[in-house]
Motif scaffolding. Structure first.
Motif, PDB file in Angstrom:
ATOM      1  N   ARG A  33       0.811  -1.244  -0.023  1.00  0.00           N
ATOM      2  CA  ARG A  33       0.085  -0.063   0.034  1.00  0.00           C
ATOM      3  C   ARG A  33       0.995   1.199  -0.132  1.00  0.00           C
ATOM      4  N   LEU A  34       1.742   1.378   0.817  1.00  0.00           N
ATOM      5  CA  LEU A  34       2.929   2.392   0.807  1.00  0.00           C
ATOM      6  C   LEU A  34       3.497   2.667  -0.374  1.00  0.00           C
ATOM      7  N   ALA A  35       3.955   1.541  -1.016  1.00  0.00           N
ATOM      8  CA  ALA A  35       4.597   1.563  -2.367  1.00  0.00           C
ATOM      9  C   ALA A  35       3.704   2.035  -3.371  1.00  0.00           C
ATOM     10  N   ALA A  36       2.402   1.832  -3.204  1.00  0.00           N
ATOM     11  CA  ALA A  36       1.296   2.232  -4.110  1.00  0.00           C
ATOM     12  C   ALA A  36       1.320   3.854  -3.960  1.00  0.00           C
ATOM     13  N   ALA A  37       1.560   4.286  -2.742  1.00  0.00           N
ATOM     14  CA  ALA A  37       1.526   5.477  -2.578  1.00  0.00           C
ATOM     15  C   ALA A  37       2.775   6.466  -2.810  1.00  0.00           C
TER      16      ALA A  37
END
Length: 261
Positions: A33-37
């Motif tokens: 999720r944080l990589a997607a951000a």
């Protein structure tokens, strides 16, 4: 470009995130999720194969996931690993279900090391850099057991209650430096940690394993289903994002109504 099912979240490009227990379950979902951000995610776990699989799933996301094998039973190594992180997600956890009189003291000590001392050391290692940059996000993955107790989980409940307190102290100290600290406290989540305790729960409660989900795990939840790891990751992403600058020292509860009783 993003992977199917993971919508982009703005605001974390150029940030470095450290996620512990990232080889599976909640930690893996948070790392993705944080990589997607847009964040560069350093994914920590003792399971190197699991980390490699998560890093592979992150290909094509705006950010990246980098695997780092580390066992949090070494608090000194944990503190060193946290240097340079803009975002710290303390997620790693272990579980053992036993009555207190049968709970191995060495297991109690090991569980508090991983779930309370290691987060303290990781926070201690991350804060100087966060303070210097005037920005930081600390999210501690707690549990409904940080707010409520359950029988046969003395070490886990103790660690999570302590983590809630540590998070609040960190929020008070970090506020003047642009650092927020919060807990995300889910009920039972569909993870390997929960799946592995079904047999222990059945033995402790004297019921068949197939009855554990309904009769024990979801007995106090108004929503009669397990929380999905991605739901927890969404809460973590929100707390790290640009719209949560005033959210600190609190707990975001995803317990299906457990604590409404």
């Amino acid at each position: 470009m993003t992977s199917p099912g993971i919508p982009p979240v703005p605001g974390l490009h150029g940030r470095t995130a450290l996620v512990t227990g990232a080889a599976s379950g909640i930690g893996a979902a948070c790392a993705l999720r944080l990589a997607a951000a847009g964040a560069r995610v350093r994914a920590l776990d003792r399971d190197g194969d699991g980390l490699a699989e998560v890093a592979g799933r992150a290909r094509g996301l705006p950010g990246a996931v980098e695997a780092e094998v580390l066992d949090l039973v070494d608090p000194d190594a944990a503190e060193r690993a946290a240097a340079g992180a803009d975002i710290l997600v303390n997620n790693a956890g272990v579980q053992l279900v036993r009555p207190i009189e049968e709970f191995p003291p060495e297991a109690f000590h090991a569980m508090l090391t991983v779930m309370l001392e290691a987060p303290f050391r990781l926070i201690r290692g991350a804060l100087p850099g966060m303070y210097a940059r005037g920005w930081g996000r600390i999210v501690n993955v707690s549990s409904v057991h940080g707010l409520r107790a359950s029988a046969f989980k003395s070490a886990y409940v103790t660690a999570k209650h302590g983590l809630e307190g540590l998070s609040k102290v960190t929020a008070l100290e970090g506020a003047p430096h642009g650092v927020t600290s919060n807990c995300v406290s889910p009920g039972y989540v569909r993870t390997p940690l929960v799946e592995k305790q079904l047999a222990d729960q059945a033995a402790a409660h004297g019921i068949p394993a197939e009855r554990v989900l309904a009769d024990v795990l979801l007995a106090d939840s108004a929503v009669k289903r397990l929380v999905e790891p991605e739901e927890v990751a969404e809460a973590v992403a929100y707390l790290c994002g640009p719209h949560a600058t005033s959210v600190t020292g609190t707990t975001m509860v995803l317990d299906g109504g457990w604590t409404a009783h």
